[in-house]
Design an enzyme around this catalytic site. Structure first.
Site, mmCIF file in Angstrom:
data_model
loop_
_atom_site.group_PDB
_atom_site.id
_atom_site.type_symbol
_atom_site.label_atom_id
_atom_site.label_comp_id
_atom_site.label_asym_id
_atom_site.label_seq_id
_atom_site.Cartn_x
_atom_site.Cartn_y
_atom_site.Cartn_z
ATOM 1 N N THR A 290 0.790 -1.093 0.030
ATOM 2 C CA THR A 290 0.074 -0.071 0.054
ATOM 3 C C THR A 290 0.925 1.272 0.011
ATOM 4 O O THR A 290 0.479 2.192 -0.618
ATOM 5 C CB THR A 290 -0.862 -0.114 1.153
ATOM 6 N N CYS A 291 1.982 1.446 0.747
ATOM 7 C CA CYS A 291 2.855 2.260 0.794
ATOM 8 C C CYS A 291 3.551 2.610 -0.333
ATOM 9 O O CYS A 291 3.668 3.818 -0.832
ATOM 10 C CB CYS A 291 4.033 2.102 1.932
ATOM 11 N N SER A 292 3.842 1.691 -1.232
ATOM 12 C CA SER A 292 4.723 1.819 -2.535
ATOM 13 C C SER A 292 3.518 2.044 -3.539
ATOM 14 O O SER A 292 4.110 2.522 -4.529
ATOM 15 C CB SER A 292 5.477 0.466 -2.499
#
Length: 180
Positions: free
Chosen positions: A55-57
């Protein structure tokens, strides 16, 4: 953390490029404080469970990077991405993501995250202590607006994402500008 709260004073251990150092790894240690990052600026701080995670990337970091100019047009000076990862990991993640505008802050020991009340265990994923996902608009070191994902807990079975998204913060900023 709540609005009008002052950020905790901590020292972050960072690695910065130094062209006076020869060889394949021209970086040196540089201590940066909360004041170095936040004093005299209106910034976005967003924190996430880990560099290189899905999700972060895929959404969060690229979303802030791709909307950087629009955030600036709405009164933001800098955007910082913080994670309980060391400087080596954070720098390589930013490089792998092609990040030019968002600055990464390594909270390797988790001290800042703990003092923010956002350190959670993610042993269920093999991570250990990490940051709960949140974002804030910070004005001169004081939280102006707070955006925390629901369900703050250790070993959360899922990874909520939405409250701390770039779209949520941009909407807040646009409403604040319209209200002025």
């Amino acid at each position: 953390m709540k609005t009008n709260a002052k950020l905790p004073d901590v020292t972050f251990r960072t690695r910065v490029r130094d062209d006076s150092i020869e060889g394949p790894n021209p970086f040196r240690w540089q201590d940066m404080t909360t004041a170095d990052y936040f004093a005299g600026k209106r910034v976005i701080l967003f924190s996430l469970p880990g560099a290189f995670t899905p999700t972060c990337s895929t959404y969060q970091l690229p979303g802030f990077e791709n909307n950087f100019e629009e955030f600036k047009a709405n009164g933001i000076d800098e955007i910082y991405c913080l994670s309980v990862n060391d400087s080596f990991v954070m720098n390589q993640w930013a490089k792998a993501q092609g990040i030019k505008n968002v600055k990464v802050i390594p909270d390797g020991s988790g001290e800042f995250t703990r003092r923010m009340g956002m350190l959670v265990n993610k042993d269920n994923l093999g991570f250990g202590p990490r940051s709960w996902r949140y974002a804030a608009i910070v004005n001169d070191g004081v939280i102006e607006a707070w955006f925390e994902e629901p369900g703050l807990m250790d070993n959360c079975p899922d990874d909520p994402y939405g409250e701390s998204s770039p779209e949520t913060l941009l909407s807040y900023l646009k409403q604040a500008v319209a209200a002025e």
